[in-house]
Design a protein around this motif. Sequence first.
Motif, PDB file in Angstrom:
ATOM      1  N   PRO A   1     -12.158  -3.369  -2.734  1.00 30.60           N
ATOM      2  CA  PRO A   1     -11.791  -2.916  -4.078  1.00 30.60           C
ATOM      3  C   PRO A   1     -12.052  -3.993  -5.120  1.00 30.60           C
ATOM      4  CG  PRO A   1     -10.086  -2.351  -2.508  1.00 30.60           C
ATOM      5  CD  PRO A   1     -11.056  -3.237  -1.791  1.00 30.60           C
ATOM      6  N   THR A   2     -12.540  -3.570  -6.269  1.00 30.67           N
ATOM      7  CA  THR A   2     -12.765  -4.509  -7.346  1.00 30.67           C
ATOM      8  C   THR A   2     -11.442  -4.946  -7.939  1.00 30.67           C
ATOM      9  OG1 THR A   2     -12.857  -2.793  -9.024  1.00 30.67           O
ATOM     10  CG2 THR A   2     -14.933  -3.338  -7.895  1.00 30.67           C
ATOM     11  N   ALA A   3     -11.486  -6.053  -8.664  1.00 33.29           N
ATOM     12  CA  ALA A   3     -10.276  -6.564  -9.309  1.00 33.29           C
ATOM     13  C   ALA A   3      -9.701  -5.527 -10.269  1.00 33.29           C
ATOM     14  CB  ALA A   3     -10.594  -7.867 -10.038  1.00 33.29           C
ATOM     15  N   ALA A   4     -10.583  -4.753 -10.915  1.00 34.73           N
ATOM     16  CA  ALA A   4     -10.103  -3.758 -11.878  1.00 34.73           C
ATOM     17  C   ALA A   4      -9.304  -2.667 -11.190  1.00 34.73           C
ATOM     18  CB  ALA A   4     -11.283  -3.164 -12.637  1.00 34.73           C
ATOM     19  N   ILE A   5      -9.771  -2.211 -10.014  1.00 34.09           N
ATOM     20  CA  ILE A   5      -9.060  -1.164  -9.285  1.00 34.09           C
ATOM     21  C   ILE A   5      -7.713  -1.679  -8.809  1.00 34.09           C
ATOM     22  CG2 ILE A   5      -9.083   0.268  -7.215  1.00 34.09           C
ATOM     23  CD1 ILE A   5     -10.947   1.273  -9.376  1.00 34.09           C
ATOM     24  N   VAL A   6      -7.705  -2.880  -8.249  1.00 38.22           N
ATOM     25  CA  VAL A   6      -6.460  -3.476  -7.776  1.00 38.22           C
ATOM     26  C   VAL A   6      -5.489  -3.653  -8.934  1.00 38.22           C
ATOM     27  CG1 VAL A   6      -5.424  -5.542  -6.761  1.00 38.22           C
ATOM     28  CG2 VAL A   6      -7.536  -4.614  -5.815  1.00 38.22           C
ATOM     29  N   ALA A   7      -5.995  -4.100 -10.068  1.00 35.74           N
ATOM     30  CA  ALA A   7      -5.138  -4.312 -11.227  1.00 35.74           C
ATOM     31  C   ALA A   7      -4.572  -3.001 -11.741  1.00 35.74           C
ATOM     32  CB  ALA A   7      -5.923  -5.016 -12.334  1.00 35.74           C
ATOM     33  N   GLN A   8      -5.395  -1.935 -11.748  1.00 39.71           N
ATOM     34  CA  GLN A   8      -4.905  -0.647 -12.224  1.00 39.71           C
ATOM     35  C   GLN A   8      -3.816  -0.109 -11.301  1.00 39.71           C
ATOM     36  OE1 GLN A   8      -7.810   2.502 -12.580  1.00 39.71           O
ATOM     37  NE2 GLN A   8      -6.318   3.934 -13.413  1.00 39.71           N
ATOM     38  N   LEU A   9      -4.025  -0.205 -10.002  1.00 46.59           N
ATOM     39  CA  LEU A   9      -3.009   0.276  -9.068  1.00 46.59           C
ATOM     40  C   LEU A   9      -1.715  -0.496  -9.239  1.00 46.59           C
ATOM     41  CD1 LEU A   9      -2.741   2.396  -6.766  1.00 46.59           C
ATOM     42  CD2 LEU A   9      -3.093   0.496  -5.189  1.00 46.59           C
ATOM     43  N   ALA A  10      -1.831  -1.819  -9.405  1.00 48.06           N
ATOM     44  CA  ALA A  10      -0.640  -2.643  -9.571  1.00 48.06           C
ATOM     45  C   ALA A  10       0.068  -2.344 -10.883  1.00 48.06           C
ATOM     46  CB  ALA A  10      -1.022  -4.119  -9.500  1.00 48.06           C
TER      47      ALA A  10
ATOM     48  N   PHE B   1     -16.682  12.089  -2.054  1.00 50.37           N
ATOM     49  CA  PHE B   1     -16.153  10.735  -1.929  1.00 50.37           C
ATOM     50  C   PHE B   1     -15.392  10.255  -3.156  1.00 50.37           C
ATOM     51  CE2 PHE B   1     -19.590  10.723   1.228  1.00 50.37           C
ATOM     52  CZ  PHE B   1     -18.945  10.204   2.345  1.00 50.37           C
ATOM     53  N   ASP B   2     -15.357  11.016  -4.262  1.00 51.93           N
ATOM     54  CA  ASP B   2     -14.433  10.654  -5.341  1.00 51.93           C
ATOM     55  C   ASP B   2     -13.033  10.552  -4.745  1.00 51.93           C
ATOM     56  OD1 ASP B   2     -16.401  10.648  -7.284  1.00 51.93           O
ATOM     57  OD2 ASP B   2     -15.694  12.451  -8.319  1.00 51.93           O
ATOM     58  N   ALA B   3     -12.256   9.580  -5.192  1.00 43.28           N
ATOM     59  CA  ALA B   3     -10.970   9.341  -4.535  1.00 43.28           C
ATOM     60  C   ALA B   3      -9.895   8.961  -5.541  1.00 43.28           C
ATOM     61  CB  ALA B   3     -11.106   8.233  -3.488  1.00 43.28           C
ATOM     62  N   ALA B   4      -8.673   9.330  -5.194  1.00 43.26           N
ATOM     63  CA  ALA B   4      -7.481   8.889  -5.925  1.00 43.26           C
ATOM     64  C   ALA B   4      -6.626   8.075  -4.969  1.00 43.26           C
ATOM     65  CB  ALA B   4      -6.698  10.082  -6.447  1.00 43.26           C
ATOM     66  N   LEU B   5      -6.150   6.934  -5.441  1.00 44.63           N
ATOM     67  CA  LEU B   5      -5.205   6.099  -4.715  1.00 44.63           C
ATOM     68  C   LEU B   5      -3.886   6.151  -5.468  1.00 44.63           C
ATOM     69  CD1 LEU B   5      -7.463   2.965  -4.117  1.00 44.63           C
ATOM     70  CD2 LEU B   5      -7.115   4.907  -2.581  1.00 44.63           C
ATOM     71  N   VAL B   6      -2.787   6.413  -4.755  1.00 49.94           N
ATOM     72  CA  VAL B   6      -1.502   6.646  -5.412  1.00 49.94           C
ATOM     73  C   VAL B   6      -0.419   5.823  -4.728  1.00 49.94           C
ATOM     74  CG1 VAL B   6       0.247   8.374  -5.991  1.00 49.94           C
ATOM     75  CG2 VAL B   6      -2.179   8.988  -6.070  1.00 49.94           C
ATOM     76  N   ASP B   7       0.347   5.104  -5.535  1.00 54.24           N
ATOM     77  CA  ASP B   7       1.574   4.449  -5.078  1.00 54.24           C
ATOM     78  C   ASP B   7       2.688   5.475  -5.278  1.00 54.24           C
ATOM     79  OD1 ASP B   7       3.889   2.958  -4.731  1.00 54.24           O
ATOM     80  OD2 ASP B   7       3.109   1.184  -5.757  1.00 54.24           O
ATOM     81  N   ASP B   8       3.046   6.170  -4.215  1.00 51.09           N
ATOM     82  CA  ASP B   8       3.875   7.371  -4.325  1.00 51.09           C
ATOM     83  C   ASP B   8       5.271   7.096  -4.852  1.00 51.09           C
ATOM     84  OD1 ASP B   8       3.969  10.325  -3.617  1.00 51.09           O
ATOM     85  OD2 ASP B   8       5.688   9.608  -2.456  1.00 51.09           O
ATOM     86  N   ALA B   9       5.794   5.910  -4.643  1.00 49.46           N
ATOM     87  CA  ALA B   9       7.139   5.600  -5.111  1.00 49.46           C
ATOM     88  C   ALA B   9       7.190   5.429  -6.623  1.00 49.46           C
ATOM     89  CB  ALA B   9       7.655   4.330  -4.430  1.00 49.46           C
ATOM     90  N   ARG B  10       6.035   5.263  -7.252  1.00 46.85           N
ATOM     91  CA  ARG B  10       6.007   4.892  -8.665  1.00 46.85           C
ATOM     92  C   ARG B  10       5.535   5.993  -9.596  1.00 46.85           C
ATOM     93  NH1 ARG B  10       2.498  -0.211  -9.170  1.00 46.85           N
ATOM     94  NH2 ARG B  10       3.120   0.041 -11.351  1.00 46.85           N
ATOM     95  N   VAL B  11       4.838   7.004  -9.068  1.00 45.33           N
ATOM     96  CA  VAL B  11       4.276   8.022  -9.958  1.00 45.33           C
ATOM     97  C   VAL B  11       4.363   9.400  -9.332  1.00 45.33           C
ATOM     98  CG1 VAL B  11       2.659   6.408 -11.059  1.00 45.33           C
ATOM     99  CG2 VAL B  11       1.913   7.727  -9.059  1.00 45.33           C
ATOM    100  N   TYR B  12       4.337  10.408 -10.198  1.00 47.34           N
ATOM    101  CA  TYR B  12       4.154  11.794  -9.801  1.00 47.34           C
ATOM    102  C   TYR B  12       2.665  12.132  -9.937  1.00 47.34           C
ATOM    103  CZ  TYR B  12       9.203  12.673 -10.204  1.00 47.34           C
ATOM    104  OH  TYR B  12      10.555  12.645 -10.049  1.00 47.34           O
ATOM    105  N   HIS B  13       2.202  13.082  -9.102  1.00 49.59           N
ATOM    106  CA  HIS B  13       0.827  13.533  -9.245  1.00 49.59           C
ATOM    107  C   HIS B  13       0.767  15.043  -9.038  1.00 49.59           C
ATOM    108  CE1 HIS B  13       1.274  12.832  -4.884  1.00 49.59           C
ATOM    109  NE2 HIS B  13       0.346  13.766  -4.714  1.00 49.59           N
ATOM    110  N   GLY B  14      -0.243  15.638  -9.610  1.00 45.82           N
ATOM    111  CA  GLY B  14      -0.466  17.076  -9.473  1.00 45.82           C
ATOM    112  C   GLY B  14      -1.916  17.385  -9.787  1.00 45.82           C
TER     113      GLY B  14
END
Length: 244
Positions: free
Chosen positions: A2-11, A199-212
């Motif tokens: 993962p690029t730094a930008a992706i890691v930073a966005q997830l964090a 191959f488009d993908a979503a990564l989700v930190d489930d404790a922190r956000v809702y998704h739909g």
Amino acid sequence: MPTAAIVAQLAAQGFAFVEGTTMQRWLRQAGALADWPAFEASWADLAMDEYMADGGRDRRRRHAVFSIARDGRITREADQPHWQSLHYNPLNGGVARWFAPVADALAGGDSLTTILRWCHAHFGAWAPDVQRWRVEVHQFRIEAVPGRPGRPTPEGMHRDGVDYVLVLMIRRTNIAEGTTTIHALDRTPLGSFTLAEPFDAALVDDARVYHGVTAVEPVDPSLPAFRDVLVVTFRAERAMSGEE
């Protein structure tokens, strides 16, 4: 990786969108995808989800459970039900739901093994103290016909009750809409995107956000229309309890 930008966005935000070309490259760095044509084709053999409390008949699926040790060993567990509390799934929660299992050849094949290996490498890096993960794999096909849109998330904006989630686009055929929306725990909108290409993908930190995901409709009403995705959830065994 993962690029730094992706890691930073997830964090920073608790979610990240990864374009298919990038995600495919990352997966190939983690392992082989030699059986991908058969893996993709297996979505044509999913079973109807018979547990829809609202009577919906637009969702097909298969399910498997794995455990992954800290050292990366992947073990497929015996077939077992998928269970969510009503807190996390107000539509279909509170019921042990037995789904048709993921085919053995696919469960042990290159593509799914590589996806699980990639997820473990990255989710494990974000939670390095976890000794073992409970991993659930869901193959989903959402079908749409004229006058009856398909609903990828019939329970609405939700959390899954796990630690991390990967949503990987397999294929969209004759489908419009299907926008993923992300909200903070106070329901403030954080972002949206559409998984449109393989191959488009979503990564989700489930404790922190809702998704739909918004409903999908056929582009050409005379042709079959469906949205195929793979959902992989990781839950630390230390976090499991009967309270959820």
